[in-house]
Write a protein that holds these residues in place. Structure first.
Motif, PDB file in Angstrom:
ATOM      1  N   ASN A  59     -20.104  35.959  26.171  1.00 24.05           N
ATOM      2  CA  ASN A  59     -18.948  35.572  26.973  1.00 24.05           C
ATOM      3  C   ASN A  59     -19.334  35.366  28.434  1.00 24.05           C
ATOM      4  O   ASN A  59     -18.867  34.434  29.079  1.00 24.05           O
ATOM      5  CB  ASN A  59     -17.831  36.600  26.847  1.00 24.05           C
ATOM      6  CG  ASN A  59     -17.189  36.581  25.474  1.00 24.05           C
ATOM      7  OD1 ASN A  59     -17.262  35.593  24.765  1.00 24.05           O
ATOM      8  ND2 ASN A  59     -16.574  37.672  25.099  1.00 24.05           N
TER       9      ASN A  59
ATOM     10  N   GLU B  95     -21.222  32.146  28.656  1.00 21.55           N
ATOM     11  CA  GLU B  95     -20.319  31.004  28.521  1.00 21.55           C
ATOM     12  C   GLU B  95     -19.572  30.766  29.829  1.00 21.55           C
ATOM     13  O   GLU B  95     -19.451  29.632  30.293  1.00 21.55           O
ATOM     14  CB  GLU B  95     -19.327  31.259  27.387  1.00 21.55           C
ATOM     15  CG  GLU B  95     -18.375  30.111  27.156  1.00 21.55           C
ATOM     16  CD  GLU B  95     -17.395  30.374  26.020  1.00 21.55           C
ATOM     17  OE1 GLU B  95     -16.467  29.580  25.862  1.00 21.55           O
ATOM     18  OE2 GLU B  95     -17.565  31.380  25.307  1.00 21.55           O
ATOM     19  N   TYR B  96     -19.102  31.832  30.456  1.00 21.71           N
ATOM     20  CA  TYR B  96     -18.395  31.695  31.730  1.00 21.71           C
ATOM     21  C   TYR B  96     -19.338  31.158  32.804  1.00 21.71           C
ATOM     22  O   TYR B  96     -18.976  30.274  33.574  1.00 21.71           O
ATOM     23  CB  TYR B  96     -17.801  33.037  32.173  1.00 21.71           C
ATOM     24  CG  TYR B  96     -16.955  32.905  33.400  1.00 21.71           C
ATOM     25  CD1 TYR B  96     -15.636  32.483  33.316  1.00 21.71           C
ATOM     26  CD2 TYR B  96     -17.483  33.175  34.657  1.00 21.71           C
ATOM     27  CE1 TYR B  96     -14.857  32.340  34.452  1.00 21.71           C
ATOM     28  CE2 TYR B  96     -16.716  33.026  35.805  1.00 21.71           C
ATOM     29  CZ  TYR B  96     -15.400  32.619  35.694  1.00 21.71           C
ATOM     30  OH  TYR B  96     -14.638  32.469  36.817  1.00 21.71           O
TER      31      TYR B  96
ATOM     32  N   THR C 136     -19.813  27.496  32.275  1.00 24.69           N
ATOM     33  CA  THR C 136     -18.604  26.784  32.683  1.00 24.69           C
ATOM     34  C   THR C 136     -18.537  26.681  34.203  1.00 24.69           C
ATOM     35  O   THR C 136     -18.224  25.628  34.762  1.00 24.69           O
ATOM     36  CB  THR C 136     -17.345  27.494  32.135  1.00 24.69           C
ATOM     37  OG1 THR C 136     -17.448  27.572  30.717  1.00 24.69           O
ATOM     38  CG2 THR C 136     -16.078  26.767  32.512  1.00 24.69           C
ATOM     39  N   TYR C 137     -18.840  27.774  34.884  1.00 27.80           N
ATOM     40  CA  TYR C 137     -18.852  27.804  36.350  1.00 27.80           C
ATOM     41  C   TYR C 137     -19.887  26.821  36.888  1.00 27.80           C
ATOM     42  O   TYR C 137     -19.612  26.042  37.793  1.00 27.80           O
ATOM     43  CB  TYR C 137     -19.163  29.229  36.806  1.00 27.80           C
ATOM     44  CG  TYR C 137     -19.078  29.435  38.293  1.00 27.80           C
ATOM     45  CD1 TYR C 137     -17.914  29.927  38.866  1.00 27.80           C
ATOM     46  CD2 TYR C 137     -20.153  29.150  39.126  1.00 27.80           C
ATOM     47  CE1 TYR C 137     -17.827  30.135  40.237  1.00 27.80           C
ATOM     48  CE2 TYR C 137     -20.080  29.349  40.493  1.00 27.80           C
ATOM     49  CZ  TYR C 137     -18.915  29.843  41.038  1.00 27.80           C
ATOM     50  OH  TYR C 137     -18.829  30.039  42.394  1.00 27.80           O
TER      51      TYR C 137
END
Length: 66
Positions: A25, A28-29, A32-33
């Motif tokens: 997680n 993934e963040y 994305t950032y």
């Protein structure tokens, strides 16, 4: 009182699974950032390129040289 070996193994497996989920997680963040940051950077770079090209064309395509 001690936990059975089966329960200890189950807890260890759950903990390993949970730590992996946290890492996934977080990764993934972070991705994305990173993507959002790069897109925003690309947008501002494109605007800067367009401005510089406009200024160049204005200055040099009209026979004016600095």
């Amino acid at each position: 009182m001690e936990l059975t070996k089966k329960d200890q193994r189950h807890i260890r497996n759950l903990a390993t699974s949970d730590v992996f989920k946290i890492t996934v997680n977080a990764s993934e963040y972070a991705e994305t950032y990173r993507i959002a940051y790069l897109k925003e950077t690309m947008k501002y770079l494109q605007e800067k390129i367009e401005f510089l090209e406009m200024r160049y064309n204005k200055n040099y395509n009209n026979g004016k040289q600095d």
